[in-house]
Motif scaffolding. Sequence first.
Motif, PDB file in Angstrom:
ATOM      1  N   TYR A 102      -5.183  15.804 -12.602  1.00 25.07           N
ATOM      2  CA  TYR A 102      -5.478  14.461 -12.078  1.00 25.07           C
ATOM      3  C   TYR A 102      -5.055  13.346 -13.039  1.00 25.07           C
ATOM      4  CZ  TYR A 102      -8.658  10.965  -9.840  1.00 25.07           C
ATOM      5  OH  TYR A 102      -9.214   9.867  -9.220  1.00 25.07           O
ATOM      6  N   PRO A 103      -5.526  13.329 -14.309  1.00 21.61           N
ATOM      7  CA  PRO A 103      -5.158  12.210 -15.178  1.00 21.61           C
ATOM      8  C   PRO A 103      -3.675  12.160 -15.509  1.00 21.61           C
ATOM      9  CG  PRO A 103      -6.335  13.886 -16.432  1.00 21.61           C
ATOM     10  CD  PRO A 103      -6.455  14.265 -14.992  1.00 21.61           C
ATOM     11  N   LEU A 104      -3.012  13.321 -15.592  1.00 20.07           N
ATOM     12  CA  LEU A 104      -1.573  13.337 -15.867  1.00 20.07           C
ATOM     13  C   LEU A 104      -0.806  12.701 -14.712  1.00 20.07           C
ATOM     14  CD1 LEU A 104      -1.142  16.944 -17.343  1.00 20.07           C
ATOM     15  CD2 LEU A 104      -1.772  14.817 -18.516  1.00 20.07           C
ATOM     16  N   MET A 105      -1.216  13.007 -13.494  1.00 16.72           N
ATOM     17  CA  MET A 105      -0.594  12.389 -12.328  1.00 16.72           C
ATOM     18  C   MET A 105      -0.812  10.879 -12.330  1.00 16.72           C
ATOM     19  SD  MET A 105      -1.508  15.150  -9.316  1.00 16.72           S
ATOM     20  CE  MET A 105      -0.962  14.036  -8.024  1.00 16.72           C
TER      21      MET A 105
ATOM     22  N   PHE B 142       0.853  -1.184   0.000  1.00 16.86           N
ATOM     23  CA  PHE B 142       0.000   0.000   0.000  1.00 16.86           C
ATOM     24  C   PHE B 142       0.891   1.237   0.000  1.00 16.86           C
ATOM     25  CE2 PHE B 142      -2.572  -3.332   1.903  1.00 16.86           C
ATOM     26  CZ  PHE B 142      -3.796  -3.162   1.283  1.00 16.86           C
ATOM     27  N   ILE B 143       0.653   2.121  -0.952  1.00 16.11           N
ATOM     28  CA  ILE B 143       1.488   3.312  -1.098  1.00 16.11           C
ATOM     29  C   ILE B 143       0.616   4.556  -1.086  1.00 16.11           C
ATOM     30  CG2 ILE B 143       3.147   4.518  -2.586  1.00 16.11           C
ATOM     31  CD1 ILE B 143       2.944   1.141  -3.644  1.00 16.11           C
ATOM     32  N   LEU B 144       0.938   5.494  -0.204  1.00 14.17           N
ATOM     33  CA  LEU B 144       0.218   6.761  -0.147  1.00 14.17           C
ATOM     34  C   LEU B 144       0.753   7.672  -1.249  1.00 14.17           C
ATOM     35  CD1 LEU B 144      -2.006   7.716   1.862  1.00 14.17           C
ATOM     36  CD2 LEU B 144      -0.205   8.944   3.085  1.00 14.17           C
ATOM     37  N   GLY B 145      -0.139   8.231  -2.038  1.00 13.84           N
ATOM     38  CA  GLY B 145       0.283   9.062  -3.162  1.00 13.84           C
ATOM     39  C   GLY B 145       1.199  10.198  -2.755  1.00 13.84           C
ATOM     40  N   SER B 146       0.901  10.833  -1.635  1.00 13.35           N
ATOM     41  CA  SER B 146       1.687  11.988  -1.203  1.00 13.35           C
ATOM     42  C   SER B 146       3.105  11.614  -0.782  1.00 13.35           C
ATOM     43  CB  SER B 146       0.982  12.699  -0.044  1.00 13.35           C
ATOM     44  OG  SER B 146       0.752  11.805   1.030  1.00 13.35           O
ATOM     45  N   SER B 147       3.394  10.299  -0.684  1.00 13.83           N
ATOM     46  CA  SER B 147       4.746   9.875  -0.297  1.00 13.83           C
ATOM     47  C   SER B 147       5.753  10.053  -1.432  1.00 13.83           C
ATOM     48  CB  SER B 147       4.734   8.410   0.158  1.00 13.83           C
ATOM     49  OG  SER B 147       4.453   7.535  -0.932  1.00 13.83           O
ATOM     50  N   PHE B 148       5.261  10.240  -2.675  1.00 14.27           N
ATOM     51  CA  PHE B 148       6.205  10.406  -3.784  1.00 14.27           C
ATOM     52  C   PHE B 148       5.764  11.448  -4.817  1.00 14.27           C
ATOM     53  CE2 PHE B 148       3.250   7.145  -5.225  1.00 14.27           C
ATOM     54  CZ  PHE B 148       3.015   7.468  -6.556  1.00 14.27           C
ATOM     55  N   GLN B 149       4.535  11.932  -4.729  1.00  9.88           N
ATOM     56  CA  GLN B 149       4.004  12.763  -5.811  1.00  9.88           C
ATOM     57  C   GLN B 149       4.443  14.230  -5.776  1.00  9.88           C
ATOM     58  OE1 GLN B 149      -0.128  11.797  -5.260  1.00  9.88           O
ATOM     59  NE2 GLN B 149      -0.076  10.126  -6.757  1.00  9.88           N
ATOM     60  N   THR B 150       5.307  14.598  -4.828  1.00  7.78           N
ATOM     61  CA  THR B 150       5.877  15.954  -4.836  1.00  7.78           C
ATOM     62  C   THR B 150       7.367  15.939  -5.177  1.00  7.78           C
ATOM     63  OG1 THR B 150       6.256  15.841  -2.447  1.00  7.78           O
ATOM     64  CG2 THR B 150       4.200  16.874  -3.187  1.00  7.78           C
ATOM     65  N   ARG B 151       7.888  14.756  -5.527  1.00 10.68           N
ATOM     66  CA  ARG B 151       9.302  14.670  -5.903  1.00 10.68           C
ATOM     67  C   ARG B 151       9.560  15.439  -7.191  1.00 10.68           C
ATOM     68  NH1 ARG B 151      10.790   8.369  -5.641  1.00 10.68           N
ATOM     69  NH2 ARG B 151      12.088   9.116  -7.394  1.00 10.68           N
ATOM     70  N   GLU B 152      10.768  15.966  -7.309  1.00 13.03           N
ATOM     71  CA  GLU B 152      11.110  16.776  -8.483  1.00 13.03           C
ATOM     72  C   GLU B 152      11.003  15.977  -9.776  1.00 13.03           C
ATOM     73  OE1 GLU B 152      14.900  19.335 -10.298  1.00 13.03           O
ATOM     74  OE2 GLU B 152      14.954  18.604  -8.232  1.00 13.03           O
TER      75      GLU B 152
END
Length: 321
Positions: A157-160, A108-118
Amino acid sequence: MDLQTKMELIIQGTLEVITDNELEEKLQKDQPVAYIGYEPSGKIHMGHAITVMKLIDLQKAGFKIKILLADYHAYLNGKGSLEEIKDMAEYNKKCFLALGLSPTNTEFILGSSFQTREDYTTHVYKLALLTTLVRAKRSMAQITRDAEDHKVAEVIYPLMQVVDMVFLEADLALGGMEQRKIHMLARENLPRIGFESPVCIHTPLLHGTDGSEKMSSSKGNFIAIDDSPEEIKQKIKKSYCPAGEIDGNPILEIAKHFIFTRQEQMVIKRPEKFGGNLELNYKELLDMYSQEKLHPLDLKNTVTEYLVDILKPVREYMANK
């Protein structure tokens, strides 16, 4: 399990696999990865359970399962504050395990754990240059909440979601048919930024208990997997189930996806004065119901009894966690 058996297990009950040949190739890997994303925005219901059942099939076929608890996606879709959404994500995680996913082979992976990486945002920007506004908005048609004033968030949203597939190293993307347009966006554009396209598998959508196109926690037209027997009874009793109507009938759909996937026949208990008990396979059930030889109340009572029993292990798991 040989390749043919794995293919049959994965394909059964799906609406489409894009593509069969690519799926065969992925199954040659030591441990391919299957991904799905869920917005942590409410109760886990029978609509979600259809995809979880397919995740279990994928596990049996040798896939590692990665479930994205998409907190930022839920936030962009107006489902609450990030704090509220993260609390809901923990509850959702328990629900998925309660439905029978193997905890040793599910991540289980929380989106916010990686979605702000450069590097993540750089890929989102690359996709933004390749995707038209019309295409992005169209891909979200069945996902966003109804609104008169559409937000910029709807096209982010869809791009992410496409970039998520890269960062989760997904060989396969699973979703209901409402995800199809986003999956096709991924298949078209990921190779254009240097990545492989995932295999895409789509499962049926379950109609809401009110007869609307999709069961949804935000619309209140759902049966939660941890509902009490009395709640299940009351929800099914009030459900849309017109006499003789097969298409879009949520009670028949529940029978198809959750009862007849476990057994070939269903016993319908009726008093002798109303014809006595019936033992029917799915085709016979559809034939009788379409000819109005089976009363909606008898169908509802039977499906209630089976569903209460099917979800008993889920209620017990949740009560003990």
